[in-house]
Design a protein around this motif. Structure first.
Motif, PDB file in Angstrom:
ATOM      1  N   ALA A   1       0.853  -0.966  -0.118  1.00 48.00           N
ATOM      2  CA  ALA A   1       0.037  -0.090   0.004  1.00 48.00           C
ATOM      3  C   ALA A   1       0.799   1.178  -0.009  1.00 48.00           C
ATOM      4  O   ALA A   1       0.612   2.157  -0.841  1.00 48.00           O
ATOM      5  CB  ALA A   1      -1.021  -0.042   1.265  1.00 48.00           C
ATOM      6  N   ASP A   2       1.911   1.381   0.906  1.00 46.78           N
ATOM      7  CA  ASP A   2       2.684   2.539   0.990  1.00 46.78           C
ATOM      8  C   ASP A   2       3.575   2.754  -0.457  1.00 46.78           C
ATOM      9  O   ASP A   2       3.613   3.827  -0.796  1.00 46.78           O
ATOM     10  CB  ASP A   2       3.402   2.452   2.374  1.00 46.78           C
ATOM     11  CG  ASP A   2       2.862   2.411   3.615  1.00 46.78           C
ATOM     12  OD1 ASP A   2       1.842   3.121   3.439  1.00 46.78           O
ATOM     13  OD2 ASP A   2       3.353   1.818   4.456  1.00 46.78           O
ATOM     14  N   ASN A   3       3.975   1.642  -0.807  1.00 46.21           N
ATOM     15  CA  ASN A   3       4.751   1.583  -2.052  1.00 46.21           C
ATOM     16  C   ASN A   3       3.842   2.211  -3.392  1.00 46.21           C
ATOM     17  O   ASN A   3       4.205   3.015  -4.273  1.00 46.21           O
ATOM     18  CB  ASN A   3       5.538   0.507  -2.418  1.00 46.21           C
ATOM     19  CG  ASN A   3       6.597   0.632  -3.679  1.00 46.21           C
ATOM     20  OD1 ASN A   3       7.428   1.386  -3.521  1.00 46.21           O
ATOM     21  ND2 ASN A   3       6.458  -0.251  -4.468  1.00 46.21           N
ATOM     22  N   ASP A   4       2.655   1.575  -3.304  1.00 47.80           N
ATOM     23  CA  ASP A   4       1.738   1.856  -4.432  1.00 47.80           C
ATOM     24  C   ASP A   4       1.382   3.223  -4.207  1.00 47.80           C
ATOM     25  O   ASP A   4       1.185   4.060  -5.233  1.00 47.80           O
ATOM     26  CB  ASP A   4       0.547   0.941  -4.304  1.00 47.80           C
ATOM     27  CG  ASP A   4       0.813  -0.419  -4.517  1.00 47.80           C
ATOM     28  OD1 ASP A   4       1.992  -0.715  -5.199  1.00 47.80           O
ATOM     29  OD2 ASP A   4      -0.136  -1.225  -4.400  1.00 47.80           O
ATOM     30  N   SER A   5       1.145   3.930  -2.950  1.00 46.56           N
ATOM     31  CA  SER A   5       0.788   5.139  -3.043  1.00 46.56           C
ATOM     32  C   SER A   5       1.899   6.260  -3.405  1.00 46.56           C
ATOM     33  O   SER A   5       1.588   7.198  -4.206  1.00 46.56           O
ATOM     34  CB  SER A   5       0.487   5.560  -1.524  1.00 46.56           C
ATOM     35  OG  SER A   5       0.329   6.933  -1.277  1.00 46.56           O
ATOM     36  N   ARG A   6       3.245   6.000  -2.988  1.00 48.98           N
ATOM     37  CA  ARG A   6       4.304   6.728  -3.465  1.00 48.98           C
ATOM     38  C   ARG A   6       4.298   6.847  -5.194  1.00 48.98           C
ATOM     39  O   ARG A   6       4.526   7.696  -5.644  1.00 48.98           O
ATOM     40  CB  ARG A   6       5.700   6.192  -2.845  1.00 48.98           C
ATOM     41  CG  ARG A   6       5.897   6.410  -1.363  1.00 48.98           C
ATOM     42  CD  ARG A   6       7.139   6.410  -0.990  1.00 48.98           C
ATOM     43  NE  ARG A   6       7.431   4.832  -1.313  1.00 48.98           N
ATOM     44  CZ  ARG A   6       7.407   4.167  -0.094  1.00 48.98           C
ATOM     45  NH1 ARG A   6       6.966   4.573   1.097  1.00 48.98           N
ATOM     46  NH2 ARG A   6       7.655   2.891  -0.141  1.00 48.98           N
ATOM     47  N   LYS A   7       4.225   5.476  -5.692  1.00 48.82           N
ATOM     48  CA  LYS A   7       4.321   5.454  -7.112  1.00 48.82           C
ATOM     49  C   LYS A   7       2.989   6.177  -7.742  1.00 48.82           C
ATOM     50  O   LYS A   7       3.343   7.054  -8.806  1.00 48.82           O
ATOM     51  CB  LYS A   7       4.061   4.264  -7.604  1.00 48.82           C
ATOM     52  CG  LYS A   7       5.381   3.094  -7.232  1.00 48.82           C
ATOM     53  CD  LYS A   7       5.017   1.848  -7.701  1.00 48.82           C
ATOM     54  CE  LYS A   7       4.958   1.381  -9.002  1.00 48.82           C
ATOM     55  NZ  LYS A   7       4.554   0.058  -9.361  1.00 48.82           N
TER      56      LYS A   7
END
Length: 374
Positions: free
Chosen positions: A45-51
């Motif tokens: 979730a966090d990585n997807d958000s940053r992307k």
């Protein structure tokens, strides 16, 4: 940036129309490539958000410099990015929403907690002043909050929260203008919002709040929008951790109320599971959402036969799982019993329509049981 610009009305269809223009081929390739890239990595979730946030910032610059928007106003450019966010997040919704088992569990836990609290929580328990009591406005606000799962785009989910909170805020303002009462800001607003949230029990509250925080453009989570979102997050946290002391209630009274609420919910679930009645013509009658539904299935004992997926609540899904487990268990036992009797299930089903066959089958079963007894 004010709240009006943070939730300005974008023209999604204008964005789609421009994307169909031959000159937008480079933008279309970039968008499709970004969406496909998510399938190459495990859900985070966090990585997807940053992307997503980085992509929107990059695309905002690209769109500003693109020939299709060369003479566009600030509002038109903003509308294009809003359209892009909606398009991308709708495509990625199944991956990014409630994407972990922890999110699913949190949704179920808070929903179940609210279902218990609904039995006994009153505005006075949350120190809501009597002058602010307005069930009609609270119900209106709750209805707005319950719409949140109707949408997939972060902005539109956020708009449900905004509409709910604005109704509450307008109520406070109207009361302050029509009486001598002076609202105490967040000290008045938050308790009312908590009570409205309990009345609404919005679906997948935890996942919706997390989804908005992660995938709504950061530049849009400001001012009034940020204030209302933060308050609803605080309301969820309060509800999750609610106990006797937070309600100015004796511990024994709180526990008693919770236990009584659990019993009431269990009784309701039991009644809901047995409301089907078999009529003389082998049709079934059930009552759902206040309407009688006739289900022409022989021997069925289960609800939801004519329900649609969009009508199901979290509680319905839980009950469906229990019913599924019950059906599989019974079917497995029946199949084994038929195998031991050297009977085929099709023959058994045929006997339900043929009295003569039913009598013959009964004799065979009795004969088999007699032999087994010897």
């Amino acid at each position: 940036m004010d709240s009006s610009s943070a939730l300005s009305q974008p023209n999604f269809y204008d964005f789609l129309n421009r994307m169909r223009h031959p000159a937008s081929a480079d933008l279309v390739r970039a968008i499709k490539s970004f969406i496909v890239s998510f399938s190459f990595h495990a859900t985070d979730a966090d990585n997807d958000s940053r992307k997503l946030q980085d992509f929107l910032v990059t695309m905002e610059t690209t769109i500003k410099e693109h020939p299709l928007w060369v003479h566009a106003s600030h509002e038109e450019l903003d509308s294009a990015i809003e359209g892009l966010e909606k398009y991308v997040m709708t495509k990625l919704f199944n991956r990014t929403f409630a994407s972990s088992s922890e999110d699913v569990k949190a949704d179920l836990d808070v929903s179940e907690k609210i279902r218990l609290l609904q039995h006994f929580i009153r505005p006075d328990h949350l120190d809501v002043p009597r002058v602010l009591h307005n069930e009609a406005s609270w119900l209106f606000a709750a209805k707005e909050l319950q719409k949140i799962n109707t949408f997939k785009a972060p902005r539109e989910k956020l708009l449900c929260i905004m509409n709910c909170c604005r109704i509450i805020n307008n109520l406070l303002l109207n009361i302050s203008m029509s009486s001598n009462y002076v609202p105490a800001g967040a000290d008045d607003f938050l308790p009312v919002l908590i009570y409205v949230t309990i009345k609404a029990n919005p679906p997948q509250l935890h996942s919706n709040l997390k989804f908005i925080q992660l995938f709504r453009r950061n530049s849009k989570l400001v001012s009034e929008v940020e204030y209302y979102l933060t308050n609803l997050i605080s309301a969820e946290t309060f509800i999750t951790n609610i106990n006797a002391s937070s309600l100015s209630m004796e511990e024994s009274e709180f526990e008693k109320n919770m236990q009584l609420a659990k019993l009431a919910n269990e009784e309701t679930a039991a009644r809901h599971g047995s409301i089907l009645q078999l009529s003389g013509d082998d049709a079934l009658t059930t009552r759902r959402h206040g309407k009688e539904i006739h289900v022409n299935l022989e021997g069925c004992e289960y609800p939801f036969m004519e329900s649609e997926a969009k009508d199901l609540t979290v509680e319905d899904v839980q009950q469906l799982l229990r019913l599924y487990q019950h059906v599989v268990t019974r079917y497995t036992r029946l199949t084994k019993a038929l195998a031991r009797l050297s009977l085929h299930e099709e023959r058994l089903l045929h006997t339900m329509k043929d009295p003569a066959s039913s009598t013959e089958l009964k004799k065979e079963i009795e004969k088999w049981l007699h032999k087994g007894a010897k």
